[in-house]
Each structure stands twice: as C-alpha cells, then as structure tokens.
Write a protein that holds these residues in place. Sequence first.
Motif, PDB file in Angstrom:
ATOM      1  N   SER A  21      27.291  23.739  18.736  1.00 43.90           N
ATOM      2  CA  SER A  21      28.003  24.295  17.586  1.00 43.90           C
ATOM      3  C   SER A  21      29.461  24.559  17.926  1.00 43.90           C
ATOM      4  O   SER A  21      29.800  24.900  19.067  1.00 43.90           O
ATOM      5  CB  SER A  21      27.359  25.619  17.146  1.00 43.90           C
ATOM      6  N   MET A  22      30.305  24.415  16.930  1.00 40.34           N
ATOM      7  CA  MET A  22      31.708  24.777  17.069  1.00 40.34           C
ATOM      8  C   MET A  22      31.854  26.298  17.025  1.00 40.34           C
ATOM      9  O   MET A  22      30.934  27.007  16.619  1.00 40.34           O
ATOM     10  CB  MET A  22      32.518  24.144  15.932  1.00 40.34           C
ATOM     11  N   ALA A  23      33.014  26.763  17.405  1.00 41.74           N
ATOM     12  CA  ALA A  23      33.276  28.203  17.355  1.00 41.74           C
ATOM     13  C   ALA A  23      33.438  28.685  15.919  1.00 41.74           C
ATOM     14  O   ALA A  23      33.219  29.860  15.626  1.00 41.74           O
ATOM     15  CB  ALA A  23      34.520  28.550  18.166  1.00 41.74           C
ATOM     16  N   SER A  24      33.843  27.766  15.012  1.00 40.04           N
ATOM     17  CA  SER A  24      34.072  28.122  13.615  1.00 40.04           C
ATOM     18  C   SER A  24      33.345  27.144  12.700  1.00 40.04           C
ATOM     19  O   SER A  24      33.280  25.941  12.997  1.00 40.04           O
ATOM     20  CB  SER A  24      35.572  28.070  13.272  1.00 40.04           C
ATOM     21  N   ALA A  25      32.823  27.665  11.606  1.00 39.63           N
ATOM     22  CA  ALA A  25      32.298  26.791  10.559  1.00 39.63           C
ATOM     23  C   ALA A  25      33.474  26.122   9.858  1.00 39.63           C
ATOM     24  O   ALA A  25      34.509  26.753   9.632  1.00 39.63           O
ATOM     25  CB  ALA A  25      31.471  27.606   9.569  1.00 39.63           C
ATOM     26  N   ARG A  26      33.341  24.844   9.528  1.00 37.78           N
ATOM     27  CA  ARG A  26      34.461  24.089   8.964  1.00 37.78           C
ATOM     28  C   ARG A  26      33.998  23.165   7.845  1.00 37.78           C
ATOM     29  O   ARG A  26      32.908  22.604   7.904  1.00 37.78           O
ATOM     30  CB  ARG A  26      35.129  23.220  10.045  1.00 37.78           C
ATOM     31  N   HIS A  27      34.876  22.995   6.845  1.00 39.63           N
ATOM     32  CA  HIS A  27      34.783  21.858   5.934  1.00 39.63           C
ATOM     33  C   HIS A  27      36.198  21.480   5.528  1.00 39.63           C
ATOM     34  O   HIS A  27      37.102  22.298   5.548  1.00 39.63           O
ATOM     35  CB  HIS A  27      33.892  22.145   4.716  1.00 39.63           C
ATOM     36  N   GLY A  28      36.391  20.213   5.193  1.00 36.23           N
ATOM     37  CA  GLY A  28      37.734  19.721   4.925  1.00 36.23           C
ATOM     38  C   GLY A  28      38.542  19.504   6.188  1.00 36.23           C
ATOM     39  O   GLY A  28      39.774  19.433   6.138  1.00 36.23           O
ATOM     40  N   HIS A  29      37.859  19.369   7.339  1.00 32.01           N
ATOM     41  CA  HIS A  29      38.529  19.156   8.621  1.00 32.01           C
ATOM     42  C   HIS A  29      38.626  17.660   8.914  1.00 32.01           C
ATOM     43  O   HIS A  29      38.197  16.821   8.112  1.00 32.01           O
ATOM     44  CB  HIS A  29      37.773  19.873   9.735  1.00 32.01           C
TER      45      HIS A  29
END
Length: 277
Positions: A21-29
């Motif tokens: 998992s990444m450190a942050s949830a993301r969308h639009g990356h």
Amino acid sequence: SGLATAELFDVSTGLVTAAGSMASARHGHTATVVGSPPSVLIAGGSGNATAELFTLGSGFAPPIAMIAQRRGHVAEVTGNGRVLIAGGIGSLGFALSSAELFDAAAGTFTATGSMTSPRAFATATQQEDALGTVLVVGGTNGAGFYYKTADVFIPSGAGSFQQQTIAMQRERAFHAATKLAGEATVLITGGTDGNTVLANTEIFVLGAPSSALASTMDRPRNFHAALALQSNRPVVIGGGLTGTPAAPESGSMLLQSAISAEILLRSNGDACNAHGE
C-alpha cells in the motif's frame, strides 16, 4: 475517494497479486517509469502534494514532497531523463499552468517554467527529436473551457514551454495520445469538447502548419486507454462517459464504448501513420 492499495500483474502467469500500500490514498494521480533500475513514480492525486516511488522487490519508498497539489495532471519522461509534471486541478479546484520536474537521481522535485495556458486532463508525449521535447495537447481549464492548442516543453536547463502555432481541429480533453514510433507523429484519439464525446482522431506532426483529421473510431470514447502494439498499430480500449462542460464525469456511461476495443490501421493492414486512416 481514492485507494492506497496496489497490485502487480505477472504477464508470464496471467495472475494479479497484492503489492502493498501507498502512504496515501490517491485518485487522479499519474504513474511513470523512471530511473535504472526502473521504479514507478506515483505522483499527486486529489488533495495530495506528494509522490511515492515503487520498486519491485522493495515496495513503496517514503513520500516525496511535490511543489504543488494536483490531480488530472500530465506526467512524461523528458529527453534528459527527468519527469515533467504539468497542469492538473489544484487545491482551489481550477486548472494549473505550473509545472515541476522530478529528478530520479536526486529524488526531488523542482519548479520549472509554466505552460502558456492552465490545463487539466490533457496529454503529454515525448517527441522523437534530439532534445526529447514533450508535446502537451488540449485539456480543460476546469471551469468549462476546452483547448485545441498545444505547448511543447523544452527540457534544456531549467526547462521552458513554447506554445505551438499548430492547433488541433477540435477542442478536447480526456482524450488519449499515442506516439507512432519512427513517424515523428502523435495520434490523438477521442476525448470530449465539453458537450460531445468524440469519435474522431487527429494526427499531430510537430512543426507542421496544422493537425490532420484522421480516422473515425467505431465508438465515441473519452477516459479511455490507448497504446501502440509491437506492430506499431494503435489500440484504443474502453471509455465513453457523458457529462457537461464543467462536470464531464456527471453523465451516463456509453456501454458499447466502455466494453469494446479497436485497433486502428490503414485499409492495407499497415499500422497508422501520418498518411493513415
């Protein structure tokens, strides 16, 4: 809201496995292959001004601070190996003209010149020239205006943008761009002009006086994926979502577009090029 999880697809087995998992949830990356040995740079996303590097066998490295918060931006490797991050929707909800460069060796972002217009949901494609310039095409200002213009990023020194006299035949954002190797051309497919999901395509030749309308796809497509196969034939996959100029994702799905794919080629079976369909 976005996701923090990641998955790996193994071509040899056809299996998908969890990749941490990444450190942050993301969308639009964005996700861009950088460096040697290769890593994947995951940059930005809604409400996020950080990036993370994923390396096979090591997973995700700690987050790296970016210059600006952005989503729906473009990311492309330049001729000198740095990654151009440009435009996107910023923290105030409008498109940005600013840009930054990621240096994989240093592991840092630095500011570079700004585009001539604020653009989000554009495309960026490295050109086949000596400098490895990057063509940034179309996009929207995030408030209902759509562009037919293009900028070229010159990676020399600190970097700078130049607006091109050539423009597309149609305003478009949420389109796709595919470099046709050996042709010094970029195929622009679909997108939306804010009112209509487009089925037409254009051939963009750097330095030419105008772009050229090319083939019409069987289905209108935006938010789709596009790439060139090993044969250099472009393939477009999925997409198709209606909406309004200011809210392009607010409408219904075009089911036949979303579940289909097309390979674009000339009538004699050759791959598309500047003289193709």
